[in-house]
Design an enzyme around this catalytic site. Structure first.
Site, PDB file in Angstrom:
ATOM      1  N   GLY A 156      -0.391 -48.426   1.271  1.00 23.69           N
ATOM      2  CA  GLY A 156      -1.128 -46.809   1.595  1.00 23.69           C
ATOM      3  C   GLY A 156      -1.953 -45.958   0.566  1.00 23.69           C
ATOM      4  CD1 TRP A 175       8.065 -21.374  12.617  1.00 23.05           C
ATOM      5  CD2 TRP A 175       8.286 -23.749  12.342  1.00 23.05           C
ATOM      6  NE1 TRP A 175       7.152 -21.324  13.022  1.00 23.05           N
ATOM      7  CE2 TRP A 175       7.537 -23.102  13.434  1.00 23.05           C
ATOM      8  CE3 TRP A 175       9.210 -24.784  12.006  1.00 23.05           C
ATOM      9  CZ2 TRP A 175       7.488 -23.379  14.206  1.00 23.05           C
ATOM     10  CZ3 TRP A 175       7.934 -25.240  12.995  1.00 23.05           C
ATOM     11  CH2 TRP A 175       7.453 -25.163  14.415  1.00 23.05           C
ATOM     12  CE1 TYR A 219      10.138 -42.383   3.996  1.00 18.09           C
ATOM     13  CE2 TYR A 219      12.137 -40.749   3.408  1.00 18.09           C
ATOM     14  CZ  TYR A 219      10.241 -41.538   3.183  1.00 18.09           C
ATOM     15  OH  TYR A 219       9.536 -40.887   2.274  1.00 18.09           O
ATOM     16  NE  ARG A 279      12.696 -28.073  -0.303  1.00 13.94           N
ATOM     17  CZ  ARG A 279      14.240 -26.968   0.703  1.00 13.94           C
ATOM     18  NH1 ARG A 279      15.307 -26.855  -0.051  1.00 13.94           N
ATOM     19  NH2 ARG A 279      14.451 -27.283   2.130  1.00 13.94           N
ATOM     20  CG  HIS A 329       4.528 -33.116   2.777  1.00  9.98           C
ATOM     21  ND1 HIS A 329       3.737 -33.811   2.684  1.00  9.98           N
ATOM     22  CD2 HIS A 329       6.041 -34.167   3.799  1.00  9.98           C
ATOM     23  CE1 HIS A 329       4.121 -35.304   2.914  1.00  9.98           C
ATOM     24  NE2 HIS A 329       5.337 -35.182   3.117  1.00  9.98           N
TER      25      HIS A 329
END
Ligand code: NDP
Length: 322
Positions: A14, A209, A144, A216, A187
């Site tokens: 990755g 939105w 996931y 967070r 994200h």
């Protein structure tokens, strides 16, 4: 096989993504690579880890002594809800292929990447490393999440049965250059950066939105990368470790929106579309374990990380994932 004095050969799965690119930067530009070490950053084009033969071939080619395992099938909320089985099966295969091939080839350390979104949906706060398996994850991404949780189980198994020191980190919301800036699948911060950039260009209001009140913890990808190198070289536990800013730095998305508007010099109206869902109101994770090891680690302030990411996005609009 490796003796203690041999330099590491590190394979990063990755290696072309958000976190992989940040590790590459720290290794190549910040002196993260020690003399004689060999670092290889893989994209899915070189090996698809869903496939065992391709996994074995790439390990045969690079003969790593250490592996940073980032490769994962990831997607936005709606794709996860539609294809939970697909996310489960692909990620189970990717992780089993990478971990078992690492074991078979004598890789001495693997650091994999879990995610704070795999924790139980119903939980007490703050969340810590001991709670991963305490209850079902949120329904939207159960596939996931369960696949990620199994990495921790496998790490325990490789240690118990073979004495392997395979471990994992758990980052909270990562942002930075090379993120996915797509409006729907990106994200939250990178999607908002892209939206703000577009609103400025078109002279329209910025539509956010949700209410902007959910809180967070955001961590800059280069901080994650620096911590990954520390975990690879120094952290000796099998149990995972949360990579996050402190609980007191969990902040409303609204505050981050203001930082993005500042960074992109957006002077228009900001509208919060409360007809759109907010998601969880908070996901507070504890970084107490990290702080016990690294009391002095300095996190990049959010406003500074946002400014750097916005600058990168504007300067690399052509190559950014949008
Ligand atoms: P990206 O989506 O930016 O990168 C994903 C990487 O995985 C890419 O390099 C991609 O290669 C590779 N990949 C995907 N599928 C396969 C496959 N079948 N075979 C081989 N390689 C594959 O992800 P991030 O950098 O954001 O995430 C890295 C890790 O961190 C993941 O494990 C993720 O779950 C975890 N994580 C991320 C967080 C975040 O906020 N971003 C938070 C917590 C955890 P290519 O692009 O070439 O197809």
């Amino acid at each position: 096989s490796q003796t203690k004095a041999d330099p590491m050969r590190v394979l990063v799965t990755g290696g072309s993504g958000l976190v992989g690119k940040a590790i590459e930067h720290v290794v190549k530009q910040e002196g993260g690579c020690l003399e004689g070490e060999q670092w290889t950053f893989l994209s899915s084009k070189e090996a698809n880890f869903v496939d065992l033969q391709q996994t074995r071939a790439v390990f045969e080619k690079y003969r790593p002594t250490h592996v940073i395992h980032l490769a994962a099938k990831v997607g936005g909320l709606y794709l996860h809800m539609k294809e939970n089985l697909h996310f489960l099966r692909d990620n189970l295969r990717i992780n089993d292929n990478v971990l078992q091939t690492s074991h078979e080839r004598g890789v001495t350390k693997v650091v994999s990447c879990l995610s704070s979104c795999i924790f139980p949906d119903k939980t007490t706060y703050p969340i810590d490393e001991s709670m991963i398996h305490n209850g079902p994850p949120h329904d939207s991404n159960f596939g996931y999440s369960h696949a990620k949780r199994m990495i921790d189980i496998q790490n325990r198994g490789y240690f118990a049965q073979h004495g392997r020191r395979y471990t994992a980190v758990i980052p909270t919301n990562v942002y930075g250059p090379y993120d996915n800036f797509n409006f729907e699948n990106g994200h939250v911060l990178s999607a908002l950066m892209h939206k703000t950039y577009a609103a400025k260009k078109e002279g329209t209001p910025l539509q956010v939105w949700g209410s902007g009140t959910p809180r967070r913890q955001f961590i800059y990808s280069l901080d994650v990368a620096r911590l990954f190198l520390w975990v690879l070289r120094e952290y000796d536990e099998i149990d995972p470790i949360i990579l996050s800013v402190g609980e007191e730095e969990e902040l409303p998305i609204k505050d981050a929106v203001e930082m993005i508007a500042d960074a992109l010099d957006f002077k228009g109206q900001i509208v919060f579309d409360t007809s759109k869902s907010d998601g969880q109101m908070k996901k507070t994770a504890s970084n107490a374990k990290l702080r016990r090891y690294l009391p002095d680690f300095t996190f990049t302030p959010l406003s500074e990380g946002i400014k750097k990411t916005c600058d990168w996005f504007v300067n690399n609009y052509d190559i950014a994932r949008t």
